[in-house]
Design an enzyme around this catalytic site. Structure first.
Site, PDB file in Angstrom:
ATOM      1  N   ARG A  37       0.824  -1.214   0.000  1.00  0.00           N
ATOM      2  CA  ARG A  37       0.000   0.000   0.000  1.00  0.00           C
ATOM      3  C   ARG A  37       0.855   1.260   0.000  1.00  0.00           C
ATOM      4  NH1 ARG A  37      -4.789  -1.762  -1.802  1.00  0.00           N
ATOM      5  NH2 ARG A  37      -5.467  -3.610  -0.650  1.00  0.00           N
ATOM      6  N   HIS A  67       6.004  -9.245  -6.743  1.00  0.00           N
ATOM      7  CA  HIS A  67       4.704  -8.638  -7.036  1.00  0.00           C
ATOM      8  C   HIS A  67       4.796  -7.142  -6.786  1.00  0.00           C
ATOM      9  CE1 HIS A  67       0.452  -7.884  -7.316  1.00  0.00           C
ATOM     10  NE2 HIS A  67       0.137  -9.171  -7.365  1.00  0.00           N
ATOM     11  N   TYR A  70       0.158  -2.685  -4.827  1.00  0.00           N
ATOM     12  CA  TYR A  70      -1.169  -2.414  -5.367  1.00  0.00           C
ATOM     13  C   TYR A  70      -1.346  -0.949  -5.771  1.00  0.00           C
ATOM     14  CZ  TYR A  70      -2.546  -6.946  -3.357  1.00  0.00           C
ATOM     15  OH  TYR A  70      -2.647  -8.273  -3.052  1.00  0.00           O
ATOM     16  N   HIS A 107      -0.451  -5.585 -11.721  1.00  0.00           N
ATOM     17  CA  HIS A 107      -1.808  -5.397 -12.197  1.00  0.00           C
ATOM     18  C   HIS A 107      -1.791  -4.307 -13.264  1.00  0.00           C
ATOM     19  CE1 HIS A 107      -3.677  -6.895  -8.126  1.00  0.00           C
ATOM     20  NE2 HIS A 107      -2.890  -7.794  -8.711  1.00  0.00           N
ATOM     21  N   GLU A 142      -0.930  -9.387 -15.044  1.00  0.00           N
ATOM     22  CA  GLU A 142      -1.854 -10.266 -14.338  1.00  0.00           C
ATOM     23  C   GLU A 142      -3.265 -10.093 -14.889  1.00  0.00           C
ATOM     24  OE1 GLU A 142      -3.419 -11.362  -9.834  1.00  0.00           O
ATOM     25  OE2 GLU A 142      -1.547 -10.256 -10.098  1.00  0.00           O
ATOM     26  N   ASP A 176      -4.658 -15.671 -12.749  1.00  0.00           N
ATOM     27  CA  ASP A 176      -5.125 -15.880 -11.385  1.00  0.00           C
ATOM     28  C   ASP A 176      -6.453 -16.630 -11.471  1.00  0.00           C
ATOM     29  OD1 ASP A 176      -6.755 -15.263  -8.959  1.00  0.00           O
ATOM     30  OD2 ASP A 176      -4.994 -14.112  -8.370  1.00  0.00           O
ATOM     31  N   HIS A 179      -9.407 -14.614 -10.262  1.00  0.00           N
ATOM     32  CA  HIS A 179      -9.689 -13.484 -11.146  1.00  0.00           C
ATOM     33  C   HIS A 179     -10.397 -13.910 -12.422  1.00  0.00           C
ATOM     34  CE1 HIS A 179      -6.230 -10.804  -9.387  1.00  0.00           C
ATOM     35  NE2 HIS A 179      -7.144 -11.153  -8.489  1.00  0.00           N
ATOM     36  N   HIS A 211      -1.511 -17.829 -10.357  1.00  0.00           N
ATOM     37  CA  HIS A 211      -1.927 -17.570  -8.978  1.00  0.00           C
ATOM     38  C   HIS A 211      -3.070 -18.533  -8.674  1.00  0.00           C
ATOM     39  CE1 HIS A 211      -0.396 -13.132  -8.730  1.00  0.00           C
ATOM     40  NE2 HIS A 211       0.543 -14.016  -8.449  1.00  0.00           N
ATOM     41  N   ASP A 224     -13.149  -9.632  -6.727  1.00  0.00           N
ATOM     42  CA  ASP A 224     -11.843 -10.225  -6.425  1.00  0.00           C
ATOM     43  C   ASP A 224     -11.770 -10.560  -4.940  1.00  0.00           C
ATOM     44  OD1 ASP A 224      -9.215 -10.949  -6.214  1.00  0.00           O
ATOM     45  OD2 ASP A 224      -8.379  -8.987  -6.690  1.00  0.00           O
ATOM     46  N   HIS A 226     -10.523 -13.731  -2.698  1.00  0.00           N
ATOM     47  CA  HIS A 226      -9.873 -15.032  -2.678  1.00  0.00           C
ATOM     48  C   HIS A 226     -10.401 -15.885  -1.528  1.00  0.00           C
ATOM     49  CE1 HIS A 226      -6.052 -13.399  -4.899  1.00  0.00           C
ATOM     50  NE2 HIS A 226      -7.180 -13.041  -5.488  1.00  0.00           N
ATOM     51  N   GLU A 256      -2.275 -17.448  -3.021  1.00  0.00           N
ATOM     52  CA  GLU A 256      -2.565 -16.155  -2.398  1.00  0.00           C
ATOM     53  C   GLU A 256      -3.849 -16.260  -1.567  1.00  0.00           C
ATOM     54  OE1 GLU A 256      -0.943 -12.875  -5.563  1.00  0.00           O
ATOM     55  OE2 GLU A 256      -2.913 -13.735  -5.942  1.00  0.00           O
TER      56      GLU A 256
END
Length: 279
Positions: A37, A67, A70, A107, A142, A176, A179, A211, A224, A226, A256
């Site tokens: 973040r 990765h 975000y 992303h 992704e 993913d 996703h 993923h 989204d 998980h 994930e």
């Protein structure tokens, strides 16, 4: 052999992540390059990297996946946000050269009202400025669930980006399972057809990572969320088919799911029991 790992915290460095991977029965792992973040990255410790590379060689750890945070959005309507994405990704790719031959997943972003065409222009422009011929890191787009104004919710959108990147050999795709299920691709009952479509539109040669996540929501929900393996709308049988599919079984898989290390260890154990490619 099944190449499988999970998302680990990079706070204590590469060596610590490598040891954690071994502890839970993994032979790869994923990590955030910096606070997911935020924007500040921990300094690379050359000794830590050197010790990790030796540990990885001795224990068969391969295909590690970085990765991006975000907060990166290469196609925001705000030029300051796009500039931040540019600077962070460029720095990340430079840092990843300490661990040669790895992958870097991001992303594609959200167009925030500009439209997909403008967004793709901006993503491509950023990639063409950042990618270097000498880099050993492969950058992965992704596939997304399609919530809000996300780009990358269809195979066609991913292909449109790949087609316009000059150094296309430095690019790949990460699918993913949560996703693409949420985006409307039925990998539970029509896995073969989905992979055939991916191959026709994008090309399986571009698929570099999976993923592996169950979904809290149904097919086509564009949400989204998980879930643990076998406890969501995909179900355990779907994951058995995915990890054993001839087009996927040699790829690295990254969990994930909403788990701590003990839960990841159990999922890895379960998936290894279900792995029987070629039978």
């Amino acid at each position: 052999m099944l190449t499988i790992g999970c998302h680990l915290s990079a706070a204590k460095g590469f060596l610590a992540m490598g040891k954690q991977a071994i502890q839970i029965g993994a032979n790869t792992f994923q990590f955030f390059t910096r606070n997911p973040r935020g924007g500040k990255a921990k300094a690379i410790d050359p000794q830590d990297v050197s010790e990790f590379l030796l540990l990885a060689e001795q224990n068969g750890i391969s295909s590690i996946l970085a990765h991006a945070p975000y907060t990166l959005n290469a196609c925001s309507a705000d030029p300051k946000v796009r500039d931040f994405a540019m600077r962070v990704m460029a720095d990340d790719l430079e840092r990843m050269e300490h661990v040669p031959g790895s992958c870097y997943n991001f992303h594609p972003g959200s167009h925030t009202g500009q439209g997909v065409d403008t967004a793709i222009d901006q993503i491509v422009e950023q990639l063409n400025q950042i990618l270097k011929p000498e880099q050993t890191t492969t950058v992965l787009l992704e596939a997304m669930s399609g919530k809000g104004t996300e780009v990358g919710k269809t195979f066609e959108e991913l292909r449109r980006i790949l087609d316009r990147v000059s150094l296309s050999e430095k690019m790949g795709v990460c699918l993913d399972t949560c996703h693409i299920h949420a985006a409307g691709y039925d990998i539970v009952d029509r896995l073969d057809e989905v992979l055939e479509e991916f191959d026709r539109v994008v090309g399986l040669k571009h698929l570099r990572a999976i993923h592996l996540n169950d979904s809290m929501n149904p097919l086509g929900s564009h949400k989204d969320r998980h879930e643990k393996i076998g406890q969501g709308s995909l179900g355990l049988k779907a994951f058995e088919r995915i990890i054993n599919h001839p087009s996927l079984c040699r790829l690295p898989f990254y969990l994930e799911t909403p788990n701590e290390l003990e839960g990841y260890a159990e999922e890895i154990r379960l998936l290894r029991e279900l792995y029987h490619p070629g039978e």
